[in-house]
Structures are given as structure tokens and as C-alpha cells.
Design a protein around this motif. Structure first.
Motif, mmCIF file in Angstrom:
data_model
loop_
_atom_site.group_PDB
_atom_site.id
_atom_site.type_symbol
_atom_site.label_atom_id
_atom_site.label_comp_id
_atom_site.label_asym_id
_atom_site.label_seq_id
_atom_site.Cartn_x
_atom_site.Cartn_y
_atom_site.Cartn_z
ATOM 1 N N GLN A 119 0.825 -1.216 0.000
ATOM 2 C CA GLN A 119 0.000 0.000 0.000
ATOM 3 C C GLN A 119 0.855 1.261 0.000
ATOM 4 O O GLN A 119 0.664 2.171 -0.800
ATOM 5 N N HIS A 122 1.574 4.194 -2.893
ATOM 6 C CA HIS A 122 1.130 5.535 -2.554
ATOM 7 C C HIS A 122 2.260 6.556 -2.740
ATOM 8 O O HIS A 122 2.040 7.665 -3.225
ATOM 9 N N VAL A 170 -4.753 7.428 2.746
ATOM 10 C CA VAL A 170 -4.431 5.987 2.725
ATOM 11 C C VAL A 170 -5.601 5.225 3.357
ATOM 12 O O VAL A 170 -6.044 5.564 4.435
#
Ligand code: CAA
Length: 256
Positions: A145, A149, A216
Motif C-alpha cells: 500500500q 502511494h 491511505v
């Protein structure tokens, strides 16, 4: 704990991962101790920011401690991954600025720790990578993740799927690190940034961190924990991890 050094100086806490012989690999107690050393400053008005770095000149941290993997069940792997996620997310959401000062390899879980910090300063010899697929695994501390990002989905795909490393210049070009400096200037640069931030409004800083982090989401983190744990007990990961420990090339063919 011997594997962690914590020093408070000039209103800053410097946390040093201290397992240089094992490339500062992160086992569960060490990750817990890093989390505790950060959280302990939460209500301490004399500490304005935190620097996390690695002892020696070779590694910030070369990942989670692979030598503990062969004993893990799927349940153990879920617990390992989830606890790492919780601690790293708490660091990411810490209301005071946290900077990773990266002095060598930042691989796998080591890079995941660095990515949970608010900023990253690296030395010219720093190397970055997500080598987990070489072990038959995937990143298990938020890396799928946070890397996407920070550097975008295409580059994150490339680095996670190939397990290739990037040097500090490339990491800077991609926005993974804020600045690259000579090794003698590493901690001083992090201190300089934190001393600048210390002059700003502390409440504003904590709200800025909270709001920047809101982009996020949780769904990808949950899926990563589940995949990491399923892979941990697969024949391919057993082979990949054994190959690392036995210092040989893995043979994934014909393994499920
Ligand atoms: N876990 C446990 N031990 C490690 C380690 C790790 N992640 N990384 C290095 N070590 C140990 C080595 O086994 C070696 O120990 P011995 O002296 O007992 O043999 C010692 O540290 C020194 O390492 P090398 O001899 O391999 O040093 P090198 O300079 O030749 O290579 C390196 C350095 C490129 C960092 C190499 O050690 C390496 O590839 N390490 C593994 C990196 C990795 O795969 N990280 C991902 C871990 S999995 C993970 O992090 C999962 C997750 O997301 C939660």
C-alpha cells in the motif's frame, strides 16, 4: 532491550536499531520496542520529534527477520503481520514528526518501517527494495500500500514484482526519499528538519499529519495481511525462506 538504543537530545528522540551483524533485521520484540519508544514520547512536551536509524554503515534494516519464518503457522503469520501493521500505522499517525535516517539497506520490512515515517533522509550508499517475492512472499508490513502511494502504482508494481533494488538517487527521483546526503550529515539533516518543524504550532503539525494520512485506506492493508499469512505456509515460501537461510538459489518450480 539490547537491540535498540534510545537517546534524547536537543528535544529530539533518536531511536537506533542495533543488530548490525544481522543487517538490523527486525524481529517482533524489536518492532514492538520501536513502537514503544515512539509512543513513550507522545505526552512528553520536551520531545518535539523522532529520528529512527540503524547502527553501523551497512543497513537501516534489511527486513523482517527471515530466520524466524520457518516456524510460523498461518495464524502466527497473521499475528506477525497484523502487529507490524498496527505499530507502523501508529508511527504513521504519530502526532509528532518522525523521520527515518536511512544509512544503507532499507529492504522489505525495513523499507516498510521507513515508509511509515513521515519523511525519509538517505545516505548516498542507501539501497531500497522489496525482496519478499524472492522468498515466495509479499511485503507484510504495509508495503504493497505505502510504496504504491509514495512512488505510484506502476513503479511499485515494478519494484515489488521484480524484487530489484534501487539506489538513493533513484529513490530521490521517485519521491521515496526527501533528501540524499553524505553519511556524516545524515542525522544532522534529520535534526535540522525536525528543529524547523519544532518552531511551528504543535497542534497544527499533529492535524497536518492526520489529514495528509487520510488518503491511505484500510482495505488494502487487510488484504495484504491475509495474503502474507497464506503465502507464509505455502510450499513456495517454505522453499524461498529455506534457500535464503541455506545461502542457495530457490527452486520454485513444481511447488504449489
Ligand atoms: N533476516 C535475518 N537475517 C538477515 C536478514 C534478514 N532480513 N538480512 C540479512 N541477514 C543476516 C544474514 O543472514 C547474515 O547472517 P549470517 O552472518 O548469520 O550468515 C548477516 O545478516 C549478513 O548478511 P549477508 O551475509 O547476506 O550480507 P550481504 O552484504 O552479502 O547482503 C543483503 C546484504 C543484500 C541485505 C542480504 O543480507 C539480504 O538479501 N537480506 C535479506 C533481505 C530480505 O529478503 N528482506 C526481506 C525480508 S522479508 C520481510 O521483510 C517480510 C515483510 O515484509 C514483513
Amino acid at each position: 532491550m539490547n537491540d535498540l538504543t534510545v537517546k534524547d537530545e536537543k528535544g529530539l528522540r533518536v531511536i537506533t536499531i542495533n543488530r548490525p551483524k544481522a543487517m538490523n533485521a527486525l524481529n517482533a520484540p524489536l518492532i514492538r520496542a520501536i513502537g514503544e519508544a515512539c509512543q513513550a514520547t507522545k505526552d512528553d512536551a520536551t520531545i518535539h520529534g523522532i529520528i529512527i536509524t540503524g547502527a553501523g554503515d551497512k543497513a537501516f534494516a534489511a527486513g523482517a527477520d527471515i530466520k524466524g519464518f520457518p516456524e510460523l503457522s498461518q495464524e502466527d503469520a497473521i499475528q506477525l503481520s497484523r502487529e507490524g501493521h498496527e505499530i507502523f500505522t501508529d508511527i504513521e499517525n504519530f502526532p509528532k514528526p518522525v523521520i527515518a535516517a536511512i544509512n544503507g539497506y532499507a529492504l522489505g520490512g525495513g523499507l516498510e518501517l521507513a515508509m511509515s515515517c513521515h519523511m525519509r533522509i538517505a545516505t548516498e550508499n542507501a539501497m531500497f527494495g522489496m525482496p519478499e517475492v524472492k522468498l515466495g512472499l509479499i511485503p507484510g508490513y504495509g508495503g504493497t500500500q505505502r510504496l504504491a502511494h509514495l512512488i505510484g502504482k506502476a513503479k511499485a508494481m515494478e519494484f515489488i514484482l521484480t524484487a530489484n533494488m534501487m539506489d538513493a538517487r533513484e529513490a530521490y527521483r521517485l519521491g521515496l526519499v526527501n533528501e540524499v546526503v553524505g553519511s556524516e550529515a545524515l542525522v544532522a539533516k534529520a535534526e535540522e528538519l525536525l528543529q524547523t518543524i519544532a518552531k511551528r504550532g504543535p497542534l497544527a503539525i499533529s492535524h497536518a499529519i492526520k489529514n495528509i494520512n487520510l488518503s491511505v485506506t484500510d482495505q488494502g492493508f487487510e488484504s495484504e495481511i491475509s495474503s502474507f499469512a497464506k503465502l507464509m505456509v505455502s510450499d513456495q515460501a517454505r522453499e524461498g525462506v529455506a534457500a535464503f537461510i541455506e545461502k542457495r538459489k530457490p527452486d520454485f518450480k513444481k511447488l504449489s
